[in-house]
Design a protein around this motif. Structure first.
Motif, short mmCIF file in Angstrom:
data_model
loop_
_atom_site.label_atom_id
_atom_site.label_comp_id
_atom_site.label_asym_id
_atom_site.label_seq_id
_atom_site.Cartn_x
_atom_site.Cartn_y
_atom_site.Cartn_z
N ASP A 165 0.80 -1.22 0.00
CA ASP A 165 0.00 0.00 0.00
C ASP A 165 0.84 1.27 0.00
O ASP A 165 0.31 2.38 -0.05
CB ASP A 165 -0.96 0.01 1.19
CG ASP A 165 -0.24 -0.04 2.54
OD1 ASP A 165 1.02 0.01 2.54
OD2 ASP A 165 -0.92 -0.14 3.57
N TRP A 168 3.01 3.02 -5.64
CA TRP A 168 2.17 3.53 -6.72
C TRP A 168 2.87 3.21 -8.03
O TRP A 168 4.09 3.00 -8.07
CB TRP A 168 1.99 5.04 -6.60
CG TRP A 168 1.16 5.51 -5.44
CD1 TRP A 168 1.38 5.25 -4.12
CD2 TRP A 168 0.00 6.32 -5.50
NE1 TRP A 168 0.43 5.85 -3.34
CE2 TRP A 168 -0.43 6.53 -4.16
CE3 TRP A 168 -0.72 6.92 -6.53
CZ2 TRP A 168 -1.55 7.29 -3.85
CZ3 TRP A 168 -1.83 7.69 -6.23
CH2 TRP A 168 -2.26 7.87 -4.91
N SER A 170 2.99 4.34 -12.38
CA SER A 170 2.54 5.21 -13.47
C SER A 170 2.78 4.47 -14.79
O SER A 170 3.68 3.63 -14.87
CB SER A 170 3.28 6.54 -13.47
OG SER A 170 4.66 6.35 -13.66
N VAL A 195 -2.43 -4.06 -7.91
CA VAL A 195 -2.32 -2.62 -7.67
C VAL A 195 -3.70 -2.01 -7.93
O VAL A 195 -4.22 -2.12 -9.04
CB VAL A 195 -1.27 -1.97 -8.59
CG1 VAL A 195 -1.17 -0.48 -8.30
CG2 VAL A 195 0.09 -2.65 -8.40
N SER A 198 -6.77 3.18 -7.94
CA SER A 198 -6.60 4.45 -7.23
C SER A 198 -5.13 4.80 -7.00
O SER A 198 -4.81 5.93 -6.67
CB SER A 198 -7.33 4.40 -5.90
OG SER A 198 -6.82 3.35 -5.08
N ARG A 199 -4.23 3.83 -7.15
CA ARG A 199 -2.80 4.09 -6.98
C ARG A 199 -2.05 3.95 -8.31
O ARG A 199 -0.86 3.64 -8.33
CB ARG A 199 -2.18 3.16 -5.93
CG ARG A 199 -2.68 3.41 -4.51
CD ARG A 199 -1.65 2.99 -3.46
NE ARG A 199 -1.19 1.62 -3.62
CZ ARG A 199 -1.80 0.55 -3.14
NH1 ARG A 199 -2.91 0.69 -2.44
NH2 ARG A 199 -1.31 -0.65 -3.35
N MET A 200 -2.79 4.18 -9.39
CA MET A 200 -2.18 4.14 -10.72
C MET A 200 -2.35 5.50 -11.37
O MET A 200 -3.41 6.11 -11.31
CB MET A 200 -2.81 3.04 -11.57
CG MET A 200 -2.58 1.65 -11.00
SD MET A 200 -3.27 0.35 -12.03
CE MET A 200 -2.29 0.53 -13.49
N LEU A 201 -1.28 5.97 -12.00
CA LEU A 201 -1.26 7.28 -12.62
C LEU A 201 -0.92 7.15 -14.10
O LEU A 201 -0.07 6.33 -14.47
CB LEU A 201 -0.22 8.18 -11.95
CG LEU A 201 -0.37 8.35 -10.43
CD1 LEU A 201 0.86 9.05 -9.85
CD2 LEU A 201 -1.63 9.16 -10.11
N HIS A 225 6.63 3.94 -7.84
CA HIS A 225 6.91 5.04 -6.92
C HIS A 225 6.61 4.61 -5.48
O HIS A 225 5.75 3.74 -5.24
CB HIS A 225 6.05 6.26 -7.26
CG HIS A 225 6.15 6.70 -8.69
ND1 HIS A 225 6.99 7.69 -9.11
CD2 HIS A 225 5.51 6.26 -9.80
CE1 HIS A 225 6.87 7.85 -10.41
NE2 HIS A 225 5.97 7.00 -10.86
N ASP A 227 5.48 5.97 -1.65
CA ASP A 227 4.77 7.06 -0.97
C ASP A 227 5.42 7.33 0.39
O ASP A 227 5.28 6.55 1.33
CB ASP A 227 3.29 6.69 -0.80
CG ASP A 227 2.50 7.80 -0.10
OD1 ASP A 227 3.06 8.92 0.05
OD2 ASP A 227 1.34 7.56 0.27
N PRO A 235 -0.31 12.09 -0.90
CA PRO A 235 0.85 11.24 -1.20
C PRO A 235 2.08 12.08 -1.52
O PRO A 235 1.99 13.14 -2.13
CB PRO A 235 0.40 10.45 -2.44
CG PRO A 235 -1.08 10.56 -2.47
CD PRO A 235 -1.43 11.87 -1.83
N LEU A 237 5.29 11.16 -3.46
CA LEU A 237 5.84 10.07 -4.25
C LEU A 237 7.28 10.34 -4.68
O LEU A 237 7.60 11.44 -5.13
CB LEU A 237 4.98 9.82 -5.49
CG LEU A 237 3.50 9.50 -5.24
CD1 LEU A 237 2.79 9.20 -6.55
CD2 LEU A 237 3.35 8.34 -4.27
#
Length: 985
Positions: A165, A168, A170, A195, A198-201, A225, A227, A235, A237
């Motif tokens: 948790d 993250w 990307s 994953v 909500s924790r993917m960019l 990344h 956190d 966050p 990162l």
């Protein structure tokens, strides 16, 4: 999991458990109590995981000195050494060609060049000039996105135990301009691994599309990344790991084409990973740095390191801790890999790093002399297990660092006094004069890195005249550019009247014998003596004799004696500075020295008043002088080597040298062959490798008159004359019975020379051209530059061999053949322009010319075969009529034209226009009009009508034409083509 991986993971967890959990920014004093094995455990766990669990081959770190890659000052990423694989230029017979899955920990330096963190080091808690990059690679599609992501996730969460948790990811969100959609494949892989969305960019090409350069392999990347906030608040990162998926190739026209083979290239900074695992906000709070910080504290007596930054770091003490710790690591690594502080390129950057470290350690930490060298064993202790070259070279590293530190300290102390004195004369709103800053800099006299000068002023709240500094830098750059093909400079000179007046006054010629006052230290470095002299005469720029000069004046200065070498015999003048005795803090820069009728005239910029009768002390620019000495001794060896290769009657026609290069003109019956050039270099290399002594002695001119083999130019020599002999004492060389002058280099010469040949390092002839009939001009470089040139040449030779091997294997289709033909052209351009051995350039040019012919022939044959096949298909579809307008896929405009020509050859009364759609909407067009239809109907007008409809252009003749355009509606373009033709027929 393999037993070794389990063991490595266990050791790692035990090591990490010994570190207190992260509770925010560290403010404690660090000590050597932290177990020194923690970083090693993290590194070993990474390598063991990929070797034992996933079958990767471990390869050692490459040197931080780039091999055959002039685009880089230092190796700055783990992928550098694998560029030949990515570019498809790896020699199929080499060991690297067999690499499939590899992993390593690569030494990286980011200082100078495109990627430089030097200015940021010390100012924050994360930047470094040297760092280690952990990486794994899969070449040729052995595995790709799913496996790479899965392995990374497994290592971070299961082996390193990072909570899921806190991680993250990307991924590439696409680039509509390039026609690239989002990398949903990577997104779905991460979702499958657990994953949450909500924790993917999703980011665009600037963040998540990686490119090697303007052209070449590239592709989307996905980043992992960490956190720092840990779910508390927003966050925070930091990037841990970058996974690059090379699946495209950026073509010269900017388009993207799929790669024939896909690769995985990943990189993760060890220092940042270690900070995460040890619960630190700062990489400097890990055990990679704590022994160094502790040693700095003990060696300096400064307050303990407490991790402060910005305004909180009063006195910049913690900043200095970070700078010194980072820089000594970089210096140790680079020197161990053969990069030493020097005059240009990477050596100049390293010189700047060393002097920056000295300044921070002495001024802010109050370190004693010799302090930096004392830190080298600590670096060896922390990194030597992973990089054994540090252990092998530790004594040499410490000696070199200490020697340069001592030389710089004297300059630094003087520079600080000059700044203080200048500031006392400035008003509250005045800017610091650019001329004074320049005189302090590496480009000026004292050799202080300019950023240090700026920083010293910034700490005192003083603004520097940046515009003036920029102007001086441009002037320096222009001066260096002019030296590439030098012209006669119109410096200050004494005319016949001024010389007559001096003789009338009985002023004796300048005693310049102190220019030879230098010696070798036990460490191998050179020590140059200073010289005290009296001002005999001053001259304005127009040559008028004056008793004094004022502030800001440029003047000519005549002294009773000097240690400056005045430009003569082809050797560039010394430069440096002088100070008035008793007023050591005002530098009078000396730009050059010239010989005028036995008098040495110094060209000086006067920051303050200077008058006849003043006593001054002169200091030559030691790095400049030493580089000239290297080139001059190398020129003598080159002269001798040319006689060995071309015959004893070979005559020198002139030479010129400066710290960057040496130019040598020689009488030749014909241009030198590659074999002769190579033999000449080999002869010089042998003399350099033997580190022979260089003997210099003044003797009566008459003693040199009948010595066999002694070389002299058509010049008037003084009596006594200076004789320079390599490897043989002058008395022995001048003995006619010894014949020694036939066996080595013996010349009459007033120049300054090395005392041993080994310091030349190497010599490479990088240029050769016919200056006039019977005269050849050679351009050569020495030392680090020469070694780099050899590596570039070797790299290009390997690329040529690899290309020849691929050509011999044959091409399966037109695209592959065309790509190979373009590669020959690219290689030819690279060989023509690269700084490399001239003999090797000539050989490669001949080889590539033959390979280019073979490649072009292969392209033509494949195009003809493909065109014939498509011609038959079209004839079957259009068996009748005088007009063919259709689409056909062709891989190039050349193939399309061949199809049109063959159609018209088999159906002479038919006019043909073909369109070929290409990727990204481009359309190729080719047409030919039947002879009977002209001139009312022309191919050029036909192609122009169709291509204009598609927003493109066309060119050609009445009979045959071609063009390009872009459209998504091919039917409309075909309709335009038919309508135009039917209207004309």
């Amino acid at each position: 999991m393999a037993a070794s991986v389990v063991a490595a993971a266990g050791r790692l967890r035990r090591a990490i458990r010994r570190t207190p959990q992260w509770r925010g920014p560290s403010r404690r004093a660090l000590s050597s109590e932290a177990p020194p094995t923690q970083a090693a455990a993290v590194r070993d766990a990474f390598l063991s995981f990929f070797r034992d669990r996933h079958g990767h081959r471990l390869v050692p770190s490459a040197s931080v000195r780039p091999r055959g890659d002039p685009s880089l000052l230092f190796v700055n990423a783990g992928m550098n050494q694998f560029k030949p694989i990515f570019l498809g230029t790896v020699d199929p017979r080499s060991e690297m060609a067999g690499f499939r899955c590899v992993a390593n920990s690569q030494k990286c330096v980011r200082a100078g060049g495109r990627h430089s963190d030097l200015e940021d080091v010390g100012r924050d808690l994360s930047h470094h000039t040297f760092f280690e990059m952990l990486g794994n690679w899969a070449f040729g599609g052995v595995y790709f996105k799913e496996e790479a992501c899965s392995m990374a996730w497994e290592l971070l969460t299961q082996v390193y135990g990072i909570p899921e948790d806190r991680l993250w990811v990307s991924y590439f969100g696409g680039d509509p301009k390039a026609g690239l959609g989002p990398d949903l494949e990577s997104r779905d892989i991460w979702l499958k691994l657990g994953v949450p969305a909500s924790r993917m960019l999703s980011f665009g090409p600037q963040e998540n599309f990686w490119e090697m350069g303007d052209t070449g392999p590239c592709g989307p990347c996905t980043e992992i990344h960490y956190d720092l906030a840990g779910g508390v608040g927003a966050p925070q990162l930091v990037e841990l790991w970058n996974l690059v998926f090379m699946q495209h190739n950026r073509e010269a026209d900017g388009s993207l084409q799929p790669l024939p083979q896909r690769h995985v290239d990943t990189g993760m900074g060890l220092e940042r990973l270690l900070a995460v695992l040890q619960g630190r906000r700062s990489t400097y709070d890990t055990d990679l740095f704590s022994p160094l910080l502790n040693a700095i504290h003990q060696g300096c007596g400064a307050p303990p390191y407490s991790g402060r930054v910005g305004a909180a770091d009063e006195g910049h003490t913690d900043t200095a801790y970070r700078v010194v710790a980072d820089h000594i690591r970089t210096l140790s690594i680079c020197i161990a890999d053969g990069v030493s502080p020097g005059m240009s390129g990477a050596p100049l950057v390293l010189r700047r790093i060393l002097r920056r470290a000295v300044r921070f350690s002495t001024e802010l930490l109050r370190a004693p002399p010799g302090f930096l060298g004392s830190l080298v064993p600590v670096v060896v202790e922390t990194l030597g297990g992973a990089y054994p070259e540090l252990q092998r070279n530790s004594a040499q590293i410490a000696s070199l660092v200490s020697e340069d530190e001592a030389a710089f300290l004297a300059s630094l102390q003087r520079g600080r006094r000059i700044i203080e004195r200048t500031l006392r004369r400035l008003g509250p709103s005045d800017v610091f004069p650019a001329e004074v800053a320049w005189s302090l800099s590496l480009s000026g006299n004292l050799g202080l890195p300019l950023d240090l000068v700026e920083l010293m002023l910034e700490e005192k709240g003083v603004q520097l005249d940046s515009a003036g500094l920029e102007r001086l830098a441009q002037e320096e750059a222009q001066h260096r550019a002019q030296q590439a093909e030098p012209v006669q400079e119109q410096g200050l000179r004494l005319d016949v009247h001024a010389l007559g007046e001096l003789q009338h006054q009985g002023v004796p010629p300048t005693d310049d014998s102190p220019k030879y006052n230098y010696s070798l230290r036990p460490s191998g470095g050179y020590e140059f003596g200073t010289c005290e002299a009296q001002v005999l005469q001053l001259y304005t720029e127009d040559g008028t004799a004056v008793a004094s000069v004022g502030e800001g004046q440029r003047c000519g200065l005549l002294l009773d004696k000097t240690n400056f070498y005045a430009e003569q015999g082809g050797q560039a003048s010394d430069r440096g500075y002088l100070v008035r005795v008793g007023l050591q803090d005002v530098l009078f820069p000396v730009a050059r020295a010239q010989v005028c009728g036995g008098f040495i005239l110094h060209e000086v910029a006067a920051p303050e008043c200077l008058k006849v009768g003043d006593q001054v002390q002169l200091h030559v620019d030691e790095a400049w002088r030493l580089s000239c000495m290297e080139k001059h001794t190398a020129a003598h060896l080159l002269n001798w080597a040319l006689r060995q290769a071309l015959g004893p009657g070979t005559e020198q026609r002139g030479s010129r040298l400066n710290p960057e290069w040496l130019r040598f003109d020689v009488a030749t019956q014909a241009p030198l062959t590659p074999e002769q050039l190579r033999a000449v270099e080999g002869t010089v290399q042998k003399a350099v490798g033997q580190d022979e002594a260089v003997y210099m002695e003044e003797v009566a001119l008459a003693r040199t008159a009948h010595v066999p083999g002694l070389r002299s130019l058509d010049e008037v020599y003084p009596d006594p004359v200076r004789v320079v002999s390599v490897g043989v004492p002058v008395a022995q060389a001048l003995n006619p019975a010894s014949q020694a002058a036939l066996q080595t280099s013996v010349e009459l010469c007033c120049g300054t020379h090395l005392l041993r040949t080994g310091a030349i390092g190497d010599l490479v002839i990088i240029g050769e051209r016919q200056l006039a009939k019977g005269t050849t001009r050679l351009l050569a470089i020495t030392g680090e530059q020469a070694q780099q040139a050899r590596e570039v040449g070797q790299s290009l030779a390997q690329e040529a061999e690899a290309a020849a091997a691929r050509l011999s294997q044959g091409s399966r289709d037109v695209v592959e053949a065309q790509r190979l033909s373009k590669e020959m052209g690219r290689l030819t351009d690279a060989v023509d322009t690269a700084v490399m051995p001239q003999w090797q350039r000539r050989e490669l040019q001949a080889t590539l010319k033959a390979l280019q012919r073979r490649a072009n022939t292969a392209v033509r044959k494949l195009e003809m075969v493909q065109a014939a096949q498509k011609t038959q298909e079209l004839l079957q579809q259009h068996s009748e009529g005088t007009l063919i307008v259709d689409t056909v896929y062709a891989e190039s405009l050349s193939v399309l034209v061949k199809v049109v020509r063959q159609l018209c050859k088999q159906a002479p009364s038919t006019s043909v226009l073909l369109l070929s759609p290409q990727p990204l909407g481009q359309v190729l067009c080719a047409c030919q009009v039947a002879q009977s239809a002209t001139p009312a109907f022309t191919a050029e007008a036909w192609a122009l009508a169709v291509c204009s409809h598609m927003g493109g252009k066309a060119w050609g003749s009445q009979v045959v034409a071609q063009g390009t355009g872009s459209t998504a509606d091919l039917d409309a373009a075909l309709s335009t083509a038919r309508a135009y033709a039917l209207n004309k027929l």
